[in-house]
Design a protein around this motif. Structure first.
Motif, PDB file in Angstrom:
ATOM      1  N   VAL A   2       0.844  -1.188   0.000  1.00  0.00           N
ATOM      2  CA  VAL A   2       0.000   0.000   0.000  1.00  0.00           C
ATOM      3  C   VAL A   2       0.881   1.241   0.000  1.00  0.00           C
ATOM      4  O   VAL A   2       2.032   1.220   0.462  1.00  0.00           O
ATOM      5  N   GLN A   3       0.319   2.315  -0.517  1.00  0.00           N
ATOM      6  CA  GLN A   3       0.971   3.628  -0.504  1.00  0.00           C
ATOM      7  C   GLN A   3       0.277   4.480   0.551  1.00  0.00           C
ATOM      8  O   GLN A   3      -0.895   4.846   0.391  1.00  0.00           O
ATOM      9  N   PRO A   4       0.952   4.799   1.674  1.00  0.00           N
ATOM     10  CA  PRO A   4       0.289   5.593   2.720  1.00  0.00           C
ATOM     11  C   PRO A   4      -0.044   7.000   2.232  1.00  0.00           C
ATOM     12  O   PRO A   4       0.760   7.653   1.561  1.00  0.00           O
ATOM     13  N   LEU A   5      -1.254   7.445   2.591  1.00  0.00           N
ATOM     14  CA  LEU A   5      -1.670   8.819   2.357  1.00  0.00           C
ATOM     15  C   LEU A   5      -1.964   9.452   3.703  1.00  0.00           C
ATOM     16  O   LEU A   5      -1.839   8.808   4.750  1.00  0.00           O
ATOM     17  N   SER A   6      -2.347  10.706   3.717  1.00  0.00           N
ATOM     18  CA  SER A   6      -2.503  11.403   5.003  1.00  0.00           C
ATOM     19  C   SER A   6      -3.528  10.723   5.905  1.00  0.00           C
ATOM     20  O   SER A   6      -3.296  10.529   7.099  1.00  0.00           O
ATOM     21  N   GLU A   7      -4.679  10.345   5.341  1.00  0.00           N
ATOM     22  CA  GLU A   7      -5.709   9.711   6.164  1.00  0.00           C
ATOM     23  C   GLU A   7      -6.248   8.434   5.527  1.00  0.00           C
ATOM     24  O   GLU A   7      -7.291   7.917   5.935  1.00  0.00           O
ATOM     25  N   SER A   8      -5.575   7.942   4.538  1.00  0.00           N
ATOM     26  CA  SER A   8      -6.008   6.705   3.885  1.00  0.00           C
ATOM     27  C   SER A   8      -4.780   6.081   3.223  1.00  0.00           C
ATOM     28  O   SER A   8      -3.649   6.510   3.463  1.00  0.00           O
TER      29      SER A   8
END
Length: 834
Positions: free
Chosen positions: A287-293
């Protein structure tokens, strides 16, 4: 296996060999990965050291019960082990250094200092109900100290640099070993999950970034330095959660991969048959982490042995940082996940039959790929295209893939022959570097010869003649011509084959028969003038203009006499040749000028008169005879006038042509008074002729001579108009004369005025001027003395006393020099003597 069109990011294989033997009798409980080896703990209290292929290198009997944790320092020389019966061992794999301790409760974790090999870092921590730090002090004694207690069992510890992160029932803490201060507390989100069934997963991405996975929640924490103004009584470091998101399943393990995350997930699903919740295959997601997802990059379901009986706590994810290897540990299986390299990418493309992309990928990475060869991929691609029926594309790819490999080229040609597609590959066969066996090209040519004459002709034109045995192909074409002797395509191709074989004579015969446009190019290119000596008529019949130009341009190779002789039986062609020759040079064919008179008279009368005018070698008597026989009046008139018989010529114009205008024109050309007299005498009794004369002779002959001879009472058509025209012509002449007179007078007056203005101009007399008589300076040296100078308009100057005394009554004097020029040499000198 994932059957989708999206390429997986990882590839998987079971860790076999010794691992298979171990897990047949025992079950894996934990594992630690070092870049040099693996350490596997089992439920029966054994610790095995394995190489990366899974072969057993060393075995330790630590305890009769489950091994909970194995820890290695960065050097891989020291190992810490703890078990369910409370035993803790820290010992050197290559030294006698060893620590033993037995606690009264199960020890779930142990972690040795990453730099344990150094003497001043002899530290490790254990976790049961308390988090204990052991440090080796004076006299090599180990001194324990409590770092944390009171929040339940310590279930996970990760030590990185000077930071220790651990998880208990309440959350995750981080301790700074330099300041011995706890710098954060990250509480767990879902307190409903049992911490022993859904343990916390910890992973240090680097020395300052901790990844926490618990339940279905992921947090990425960054340890940062606190500004000096903010410290007060606070630790000098603090933790900031930079990413936080939830996953679809329960987390069993975490690992970093570049700026992304690898997550091992425990999955439960509802059985379709029993409608009861059961354990499914675990998943490994990137997965590629995003700020809130997070953004899912890839997701793979793993088939591990006994996955139906496993719980979330039974799975572990360990990784080797240096090689991006990920180990999925379950009680009955160990699976290794690797990042797919270029070879794996090409494998996937080939599996999906994406041969074009596979070939391109192999070409780009040809220095790094180990498993694949560009040629093998290319050959597979060609076979695939052939199987799909895309024969032209397959043949086109042969050029790029087979390159200069003659054996492979010949193999592919035979393959195309077997499927009846030699025509498809014919356009792409190599013709230079490399060159295949002649048999290959002959085989293709025979294929075309049997079914496609036009295609055969195209190949013969495009292929160099040395690719195949010319004799064999010529014979094959001859055999086909026996069945179809008038086939123009085959005849044209046979001529080209003869040309390649330097049998130019035969080629020329065919070209002439076909009236082919390349015949003249062939003659020039191969200098075949000796071969066309007896084919001049054929050439002239084909294209007389080009043939004549060629013969005249190569007069040194085929003489004029030879050409005229060959064309003897074709006088119309002979005339074309001689006419063009005469146009180029009036003298070269002079011996044939007599012959040309008859030829012009027969085939080209419009050019006869120009020929008679331009030729200086034409016998006039012969020409006159021919023209009189054929009653060619204009030509006869010209010849009579040229022979000096102008009166007969004029008579012929008047009697034969009855064209007064032409007769007048002829008389004007000759400019002979006797001819004008003859013309008047002949016309005097013919009113139409009189009218013509009155209209035209006014400027050459006095009209009165004609008018006086007109008989009284003769009716002359348009007499009034003719007389008016005579008067108008006369009036015009008068006007012209008067106009000329006015112009002359005006010019004379203008010039006189100009001369007068010139003579009125002053004349400069200075010391440089001399007397034209005595040649001394015109001005005296003593200006006070009186002197007399005479200056004429012609700018000549004399002393007055130097001029001779005039003996005439008139006192007008003239310049001796200028008057001498008019009277003759010596006159001025004579006067001076007088």
């Amino acid at each position: 296996e994932d059957e989708s069109e999206e390429e997986p990011k990882l590839k998987y294989e079971r860790l076999s060999n010794g691992v298979t033997e171990i897990l047949q009798k025992d079950a894996a409980s934990c594992m630690t990965v070092h870049e040099k080896f693996l350490a596997l703990g089992t439920h029966y209290g054994k610790v095995y050291l394995l190489d990366v292929q899974g072969n057993i290198t060393q075995k330790f009997d630590v305890s009769p019960v489950k091994i909970n944790q194995i820890s290695l320092d960065e050097s891989g020389e020291h190992m810490g082990v703890c078990s369910e019966d409370g035993k803790v061992q820290v010992f050197g794999l290559y030294s006698a250094e060893e620590f033993h301790e037995t606690f009264d409760c199960p020890i779930k974790i142990v972690a040795v200092h990453p730099h344990f090999v150094r003497s001043h870092f002899k530290q490790f921590v254990t976790g049961g109900k308390k988090l204990l730090l052991y440090e080796r002090g004076w006299m090599n004694r180990w001194k324990p100290s409590v770092l944390h207690e009171g929040e339940g069992n310590i279930r996970n510890v990760k030590w990185r640099g000077h930071l220790i992160a651990w998880a208990n029932n309440m959350g995750v803490k981080i301790l700074d070993m330099i300041s011995k201060q706890r710098i954060t507390n990250v509480p767990r989100d879902d307190i409903s999950l049992r911490p022993d069934m859904y343990p916390c997963s910890l992973c240090w991405k680097d020395n300052l970034t901790l990844i926490i996975g618990w339940g279905n929640s992921v947090k990425i924490c960054s340890v940062k330095e606190r500004h000096a103004s903010e410290m007060r009584d606070l630790p000098n470091r603090y933790v900031e959660i930079v990413f936080q998101f939830d996953t679809e399943f329960y987390i069993s393990g975490l690992a970093p991969i570049c700026d992304q995350l690898v997550i091992l997930s425990y999955v439960k699903e509802i059985s379709e048959k029993t409608e009861v919740e059961c354990c499914a295959r675990p998943r490994l997601d990137i997965v590629q982490p995003l700020s809130e997802s997070c953004e899912e990059i890839s997701s793979d379901a793993l088939t591990v042995r006994g996955f139906q009986e496993n719980e979330c706590r039974d799975y572990h994810l360990e990784y080797s940082e240096g090689e991006s290897l990920f180990y999925i540990i379950s009680p009955r299986d160990v699976v290794v996940a690797k990042e797919r390299d270029q070879d794996d990418h090409i494998d996937w493309l080939l599996e999906k039959k994406k041969y074009e992309e596979a070939l391109m990928a192999a070409e780009i990475s040809q220095k790094t790929i180990k498993k694949h060869k560009i040629l093998d991929i290319g050959l597979a691609y060609i076979n695939h295209l052939v199987e799909k029926g895309e024969y032209d594309l397959a043949a086109r790819k042969c050029q790029k893939i087979l390159g200069k490999n003659t054996e492979l080229w010949e193999f592919e040609v035979y393959k195309f022959k077997e499927i009846g597609q030699l025509k498809a590959i014919s356009r792409y066969l190599p013709r230079r570097d490399p060159v295949l066996k002649p048999l290959i090209y002959e085989m293709v040519l025979h294929e075309f010869l049997e079914s496609d004459y036009e295609g055969f002709a195209t190949l013969i034109k495009e292929w160099p003649g040395d690719l195949y045995n010319n004799t064999i192909i010529v014979q094959a074409v001859v055999d086909h011509l026996k069945r179809d002797p008038q086939n123009r395509t085959l005849l044209r191709t046979l001529a080209e084959l003869y040309t390649y074989d330097q049998r130019y004579g035969r080629a020329l015969e065919i070209y002439l028969t076909l009236r082919h446009k390349d015949v003249f190019q062939l003659i020039h290119k191969h200098n075949l003038f000796s071969s066309i000596r007896d084919k001049i008529v054929l050439l002239m019949d084909f294209d007389s203009e080009k043939a004549v130009d060629m013969l005249l341009d190569n007069e040194d190779k085929i003489s004029i006499d030879r050409v005229v002789e060959e064309l003897e039986n074709r006088p119309e062609l002979q005339h074309v040749y001689l006419h063009k020759l005469f146009k180029r040079d009036h003298h070269k064919g002079q011996r044939y000028h007599e012959k040309q008179i008859s030829l012009y008279a027969e085939y080209d009368r419009p050019n006869l008169l120009p020929f008679l005018r331009d030729s200086t070698h034409c016998p006039l008597e012969k020409a006159l005879e021919i023209c009189q026989q054929r009653n060619f009046v204009e030509e006869t008139v010209y010849l009579l006038s040229r022979m000096g018989n102008s009166r007969s010529a004029l008579k012929m114009i008047m009697e034969e042509l009855q064209d007064v205008d032409k007769a007048i024109e002829f008389a004007k050309e000759q400019d002979d008074a006797e001819l004008w007299e003859d013309l008047i005498l002949y016309s005097i009794d013919k009113p139409p002729f009189i009218t013509g004369l009155l209209n035209n002779i006014g400027t050459h002959v006095d009209p009165i001579l004609l008018i006086h001879r007109i008989k009284e009472g003769m009716e002359i058509p348009n007499l009034r108009d003719s007389l008016v025209k005579i008067l108008q012509d006369y009036n015009l002449q008068i006007l012209l004369r008067e106009g000329c007179k006015k112009i002359l007078v005006a010019d004379s007056l203008s010039l006189l005025k100009k001369m007068h203005r010139t003579q009125m101009k002053g004349v400069l007399v200075d010391e440089e001027n001399i007397c034209e008589s005595c040649l001394s300076p015109i001005l005296p040296s003593d200006a006070s003395k009186s002197f007399n100078v005479v200056v004429f308009h012609c700018r000549h100057m004399f002393h007055k006393e130097c001029l001779p005394v005039s003996n005439t009554v008139s006192s007008v004097q003239f310049c001796n020099i200028c008057s001498a020029k008019h009277r003759g040499p010596g006159s001025a000198i004579l006067e001076m003597k007088k």
